[in-house]
Enzyme design. Structure first.
Site, short mmCIF file in Angstrom:
data_model
loop_
_atom_site.label_atom_id
_atom_site.label_comp_id
_atom_site.label_asym_id
_atom_site.label_seq_id
_atom_site.Cartn_x
_atom_site.Cartn_y
_atom_site.Cartn_z
N LYS A 22 -2.54 -12.82 -20.63
CA LYS A 22 -3.42 -12.55 -21.78
C LYS A 22 -3.78 -13.87 -22.47
O LYS A 22 -4.94 -14.12 -22.77
CB LYS A 22 -2.70 -11.65 -22.77
CG LYS A 22 -3.37 -11.55 -24.15
CD LYS A 22 -2.64 -10.64 -25.10
CE LYS A 22 -1.63 -11.36 -25.91
NZ LYS A 22 -2.15 -12.11 -27.06
N ASN A 23 -2.77 -14.72 -22.68
CA ASN A 23 -3.01 -15.93 -23.46
C ASN A 23 -3.66 -17.05 -22.67
O ASN A 23 -3.96 -18.11 -23.22
CB ASN A 23 -1.70 -16.39 -24.12
CG ASN A 23 -1.26 -15.40 -25.18
OD1 ASN A 23 -2.02 -14.50 -25.56
ND2 ASN A 23 -0.02 -15.51 -25.62
N CYS A 116 -2.01 -10.28 -34.40
CA CYS A 116 -0.71 -9.79 -34.89
C CYS A 116 -0.38 -10.43 -36.24
O CYS A 116 -0.60 -11.61 -36.46
CB CYS A 116 0.38 -10.14 -33.88
SG CYS A 116 0.22 -9.24 -32.34
N ARG A 121 -0.76 -17.35 -40.74
CA ARG A 121 -1.64 -17.75 -39.61
C ARG A 121 -2.93 -18.40 -40.12
O ARG A 121 -4.03 -17.95 -39.85
CB ARG A 121 -1.94 -16.56 -38.70
CG ARG A 121 -0.70 -15.95 -38.07
CD ARG A 121 -1.00 -14.98 -36.97
NE ARG A 121 -1.18 -15.67 -35.68
CZ ARG A 121 -1.33 -15.00 -34.53
NH1 ARG A 121 -1.40 -13.69 -34.53
NH2 ARG A 121 -1.46 -15.65 -33.39
N ASP A 303 7.02 -15.77 -28.30
CA ASP A 303 6.57 -14.43 -27.87
C ASP A 303 7.66 -13.69 -27.12
O ASP A 303 7.55 -12.48 -26.91
CB ASP A 303 5.32 -14.54 -26.99
CG ASP A 303 4.13 -15.06 -27.76
OD1 ASP A 303 3.14 -15.45 -27.12
OD2 ASP A 303 4.21 -15.11 -29.00
N ARG A 395 -2.82 -3.93 -26.13
CA ARG A 395 -3.49 -5.22 -26.32
C ARG A 395 -3.04 -6.22 -25.28
O ARG A 395 -3.80 -7.11 -24.89
CB ARG A 395 -3.20 -5.76 -27.72
CG ARG A 395 -3.83 -4.99 -28.86
CD ARG A 395 -3.75 -5.77 -30.15
NE ARG A 395 -4.21 -7.13 -29.91
CZ ARG A 395 -3.75 -8.19 -30.58
NH1 ARG A 395 -2.82 -8.04 -31.51
NH2 ARG A 395 -4.21 -9.39 -30.33
C1 EPZ Z 1 -1.02 -18.45 -29.68
O1 EPZ Z 1 -1.33 -18.07 -31.01
C2 EPZ Z 1 -0.73 -17.16 -28.94
N1 EPZ Z 1 -1.91 -16.30 -28.95
C3 EPZ Z 1 0.43 -16.42 -29.60
O2 EPZ Z 1 0.73 -15.27 -28.83
C4 EPZ Z 1 1.65 -17.35 -29.58
O3 EPZ Z 1 2.71 -16.71 -30.27
C5 EPZ Z 1 1.32 -18.67 -30.27
O4 EPZ Z 1 0.16 -19.27 -29.64
C6 EPZ Z 1 2.46 -19.66 -30.21
O5 EPZ Z 1 2.81 -19.91 -28.87
C7 EPZ Z 1 -2.88 -16.51 -28.02
O6 EPZ Z 1 -2.80 -17.44 -27.22
C8 EPZ Z 1 -4.04 -15.58 -28.03
P1 EPZ Z 1 -0.44 -21.42 -33.02
P2 EPZ Z 1 -1.92 -19.19 -32.04
O7 EPZ Z 1 -1.74 -21.89 -33.55
O8 EPZ Z 1 -2.81 -20.10 -31.32
C9 EPZ Z 1 0.64 -22.25 -37.56
C10 EPZ Z 1 1.12 -13.00 -28.43
O9 EPZ Z 1 2.03 -12.24 -28.78
N2 EPZ Z 1 -0.75 -22.70 -37.71
O10 EPZ Z 1 0.29 -22.23 -32.00
O11 EPZ Z 1 -2.44 -18.48 -33.23
C11 EPZ Z 1 0.72 -20.75 -37.33
O12 EPZ Z 1 0.64 -20.03 -38.55
C12 EPZ Z 1 0.52 -13.97 -29.42
O13 EPZ Z 1 0.64 -13.05 -27.27
C13 EPZ Z 1 -1.13 -23.32 -38.90
O14 EPZ Z 1 -0.33 -23.48 -39.81
O15 EPZ Z 1 -0.57 -19.95 -32.44
C14 EPZ Z 1 2.06 -20.61 -36.65
O16 EPZ Z 1 3.07 -20.60 -37.63
C15 EPZ Z 1 1.15 -13.85 -30.80
N3 EPZ Z 1 -2.42 -23.72 -39.03
C16 EPZ Z 1 2.16 -21.89 -35.80
O17 EPZ Z 1 1.22 -22.81 -36.38
C17 EPZ Z 1 -3.35 -23.56 -38.03
O18 EPZ Z 1 -4.51 -23.97 -38.20
C18 EPZ Z 1 1.82 -21.67 -34.34
O19 EPZ Z 1 0.51 -21.15 -34.29
C19 EPZ Z 1 -2.94 -22.93 -36.83
C20 EPZ Z 1 -1.64 -22.51 -36.69
#
Ligand code: EPZ
Length: 414
Positions: A22-23, A116, A121, A303, A395
């Site tokens: 998915k990711n 989610c 986020r 995850d 999803r």
């Molecule tokens: C991706 O989400 C994945 N989703 C998530 O999988 C996964 O948990 C996550 O990466 C971490 O590995 C997809 O790929 C579609 P991040 P993403 O930006 O990109 C903070 C699942 O279950 N952050 O690495 O949103 C954020 O709040 C999903 O398949 C900021 O502060 O994750 C979080 O605490 C859930 N500012 C941390 O960084 C920003 O601008 C990691 O977020 C962006 C993120």
């Protein structure tokens, strides 16, 4: 599916081919908005987030068609710049259209994304990096209004955000000069995106490392096979471990799952690995394997935190979980407690004391991986469990009930 019934207490046994990630597929689909020509993706997972993303692309003027695990996307001469807000609000990866449309058109009007509920986020890392490349960003009526082709230059991410790294990769495709990203995320899904973009003519160095360099180049369509889903694989392995079962997973990359496999081994599971397969045999009762601390790749993946917690609810001893990636990723804990689990939450830590047995309960899913944890715990509980709002599972897990049944689980969806 809206509701899922599970009759627990039976070991999972059998062989399953892991689906496409998915990711990995979601950022690659977003990237097609930047690619003129035809893209053909194989090993596409039959999941709801792919269907929603197809709707977003079609709303921008692209056309999509599926046949089995093949998904074909026909680019268009000038895609729209404003994705459908209702669809965009259903998943987090809709925000990746920002980078793709900036590359293609030099403008984008992106609705704030959904996904989610794992904490705030925010998008500050995405937006500050794009602004550092000269993109003008305004937020108005829950939409991000972005103008201007990114300039060349170097940006540093203060945290290796997966989404921000992907957005920068996509925006850099149409930049006015080379773009370097320091502090980039290193997840395998980012390397898969870079492999796809390279097949489309992009010039990318360092994918999978903290330092990316993208040199703009003419882009064209391509064919690409989606990476196996390491999170789906982790979910099945945790389900077999939780139920004292034995399964073989095929079509996966064991190296992408190393921290999960290491913990399951320490919990007492016997594991046999080849290049594309993992076989796991679990004892009747697991041992607490030591602390589970999540972090950016290659650390233990966030995850897999909820599925692993579900697998260890009956383990002998105590397991300490520390979730460092999301600030609110324990929403599955009340449901696990309803099944009889002993879990204490404090200061971002979850302390799980293994209990000899769990019993079926009425549950409500909260998010994708939390829902997977409830399925795993219900499979290892005695008696029947009923999971409401089971649509979260659709999803990210394709054909979940038939795949559960193929491993001997007694599961029915309505
Ligand atoms: C991706 O989400 C994945 N989703 C998530 O999988 C996964 O948990 C996550 O990466 C971490 O590995 C997809 O790929 C579609 P991040 P993403 O930006 O990109 C903070 C699942 O279950 N952050 O690495 O949103 C954020 O709040 C999903 O398949 C900021 O502060 O994750 C979080 O605490 C859930 N500012 C941390 O960084 C920003 O601008 C990691 O977020 C962006 C993120």
């Amino acid at each position: 599916m809206e509701e899922l019934y599970i009759q627990g207490g039976r070991p999972l046994r059998g062989t399953l081919a892991v689906q496409g990630s998915k990711n990995a597929v979601l950022p690659i689909l977003a990237a097609t908005a930047a690619i003129p020509g035809r893209v053909v993706l194989s090993n596409c997972p039959p999941i709801r987030d792919v269907a929603v993303t197809r709707g977003l692309l079609e709303g921008l003027g692209l056309s999509t068609e599926t046949r089995g695990d093949l998904l074909r996307v026909e680019g268009c001469r000038e895609p729209g710049c404003a994705p459908d807000p209702e669809l965009a609000a259903r998943l987090r990866s809709s925000v990746l259209l920002l980078g793709a449309l900036l590359a293609r058109r030099g403008e984008a009007e992106i609705p704030l994304p959904g996904g989610c509920l794992l904490g705030a986020r925010p998008l500050d890392l995405h937006l500050s990096a794009l602004e550092a490349l000269g993109v003008r960003v305004r937020c108005e009526n829950n939409r991000l209004l972005c103008r201007g082709r990114p300039k060349g230059g170097t940006v540093r991410l203060r945290y290796p955000s997966v989404g921000a790294t992907e957005n920068l990769l996509l925006a850099a495709l149409g930049a006015e000069g080379p773009v370097c990203v320091l502090g980039a995320a290193r997840e395998p899904e980012i390397r898969d995106l870079a492999d796809f973009l390279s097949a489309c003519g992009a010039r990318i160095q360092g994918a999978g490392s903290p330092c990316l360099r993208i040199v703009p180049a003419p882009l064209h369509g391509a064919a690409h096979r989606i990476l196996p889903d390491r999170m789906e694989a982790a979910t099945w392995l945790c389900a077999a471990a939780a139920t004292g079962g034995s399964i073989t997973l095929t079509e996966l990359c064991p190296a992408h799952l190393a921290p999960v496999l290491e913990l399951l081994g320490r919990a007492g599971c016997s594991l046999r690995l080849t290049e594309r397969r993992v076989s796991l045999r679990a004892p009747a009762r697991l041992e607490a394997p030591g602390p589970v601390i999540t972090g950016p790749y290659p650390a233990f993946p966030t995850d897999a935190q909820a599925p692993m917690m579900a697998a260890l609810l009956r383990a002998r001893g105590c397991t300490l979980f520390r979730e460092t990636v999301f600030e609110a990723r324990y929403r599955h804990v009340p449901g696990l407690r309803a099944l009889g689990a002993e879990i204490r939450l404090s200061d971002g830590l979850a302390r799980v004391r293994g209990v000899p047995s769990l019993r079926g309960a009425e549950l409500r899913a909260t998010d994708l991986r939390g829902a997977a944890a409830m399925v795993i715990a219900a499979l290892s509980a005695q008696g029947e469990s009923h999971i409401r709002e089971a649509w979260h599972l659709d999803r990210g897990y394709g054909s979940l009930v038939p795949r559960l049944q193929s491993l001997g689980a007694r599961a029915e969806a309505i």
